[in-house]
Write a protein that holds these residues in place. Structure first.
Motif, PDB file in Angstrom:
ATOM      1  N   LEU A 101       3.644   3.716   7.525  1.00  0.00           N
ATOM      2  CA  LEU A 101       3.393   3.927   6.099  1.00  0.00           C
ATOM      3  C   LEU A 101       4.695   3.945   5.308  1.00  0.00           C
ATOM      4  CD1 LEU A 101       0.624   6.664   6.379  1.00  0.00           C
ATOM      5  CD2 LEU A 101       0.340   4.444   5.275  1.00  0.00           C
ATOM      6  N   ASN A 104       6.609   0.139   5.826  1.00  0.00           N
ATOM      7  CA  ASN A 104       5.838  -1.026   5.397  1.00  0.00           C
ATOM      8  C   ASN A 104       5.357  -0.938   3.958  1.00  0.00           C
ATOM      9  OD1 ASN A 104       6.169  -1.585   8.086  1.00  0.00           O
ATOM     10  ND2 ASN A 104       4.006  -1.536   8.619  1.00  0.00           N
ATOM     11  N   LEU A 105       5.055   0.278   3.487  1.00  0.00           N
ATOM     12  CA  LEU A 105       4.437   0.415   2.166  1.00  0.00           C
ATOM     13  C   LEU A 105       5.263   1.260   1.198  1.00  0.00           C
ATOM     14  CD1 LEU A 105       2.089  -0.186   0.295  1.00  0.00           C
ATOM     15  CD2 LEU A 105       0.826   1.711   1.342  1.00  0.00           C
ATOM     16  N   THR A 148      -1.319  -0.577   6.043  1.00  0.00           N
ATOM     17  CA  THR A 148      -0.104  -0.707   5.235  1.00  0.00           C
ATOM     18  C   THR A 148      -0.002  -2.089   4.593  1.00  0.00           C
ATOM     19  OG1 THR A 148       1.258  -1.405   7.144  1.00  0.00           O
ATOM     20  CG2 THR A 148       1.128   0.957   6.683  1.00  0.00           C
TER      21      THR A 148
END
Length: 260
Positions: A101, A104-105, A148
């Motif tokens: 999380l 990636n996001l 994600t």
């Protein structure tokens, strides 16, 4: 957009797709700032500046301020850093979920939050995010990664529309399976067993640069993967049924290649 007129910040440039991007940009004599937790891996090249940046850090927003203060000419960002793990959800630790999380996001959102206002004020700039086919199609064994990447795709779509009346370019590129060191051998074996086509990092890097040069808003790579993305969006039950047929094979590899 003309790539040679840009100063790039490349996130995730020390391996896989990012390294292929760095090689292509460096060969073209383009100025690239490569941000990584391990900048020593970048090596010494003309017009390539390695810097230390931890995308998983709690103070990433502050690190970005210091970075752009040191390199105020940055006008394009390529975010291709990522983490994944092929695993059943029940076998994922909280730390592993948080890592995916975060890198990636969350990091993509903070990078855009930092640079979008600067690019808007300057009257030009590009924010490029490398997603995945798994940002459109949920796949067993990649629940966290899919979450994600679905989030990244939605974020870039909303951001593009939020900045639609500005000169800031927002690009989302979704590769299919790619031969990088991030994939363990069990994933390579699964791709072979499923008959999945696998692209080289160099192929993906070339497509990312083409998307930028052409002014694309989004680009999905590979056939039939592009078709599956459309079908999954319109008739997801068809993809559900196709996945169900493959599930015993996927579960076999989720269990270390052992038959259930």
């Amino acid at each position: 957009m003309r790539l040679h007129d840009r100063v790039f910040l490349l996130l995730g440039g020390t391996g896989g797709i990012g390294k292929a991007l760095l090689d292509a940009l460096a060969r073209a004599g383009i100025h690239v700032i490569v941000a990584s937790r391990h900048p020593e891996r970048v090596g010494h090249r003309e017009k390539v500046s390695p810097v230390c940046l931890d995308l998983a850090a709690a103070d990433l927003d502050q690190q970005l301020v210091r970075l752009s203060d040191a390199y105020p000419d940055i006008d394009s960002v390529i975010h291709c850093a990522g983490q994944n793990r092929f695993s059943g959800l029940e076998n994922m630790s909280v730390a592993e979920l948080d890592a995916q999380l975060g890198v990636n996001l969350r990091s993509a959102m903070l990078v855009a939050r930092h640079f979008a206002p600067k690019f808007e004020k300057a009257g030009s700039g590009a924010l490029v995010f490398v997603g995945s086919t798994f940002g459109s199609i949920g796949f067993p064994g990649y629940t966290a990664y899919c979450a994600t990447k679905f989030g990244l795709r939605g974020f870039t779509e909303a951001l593009r529309r939020e900045l639609a009346d500005t000169a800031v370019q927002v690009v989302y590129v979704a590769p299919r399976a790619t031969a990088t060191e991030m994939n363990p051998e069990v994933v390579n074996e699964l791709n072979r067993a499923l008959g999945n086509s696998v692209d080289t990092p160099e192929t993906v890097a070339s497509e990312i640069l083409k998307a930028m040069e052409n002014g694309d808003r989004r680009r999905f790579l590979g056939w039939p993967e592009k078709l599956f993305v459309v079908i999954n969006g319109i008739l997801p039950r068809l993809v559900d049924n196709a996945m169900l047929k493959k599930l015993p094979l996927i579960q076999r590899f989720l269990n270390g290649g052992r038959l259930l």
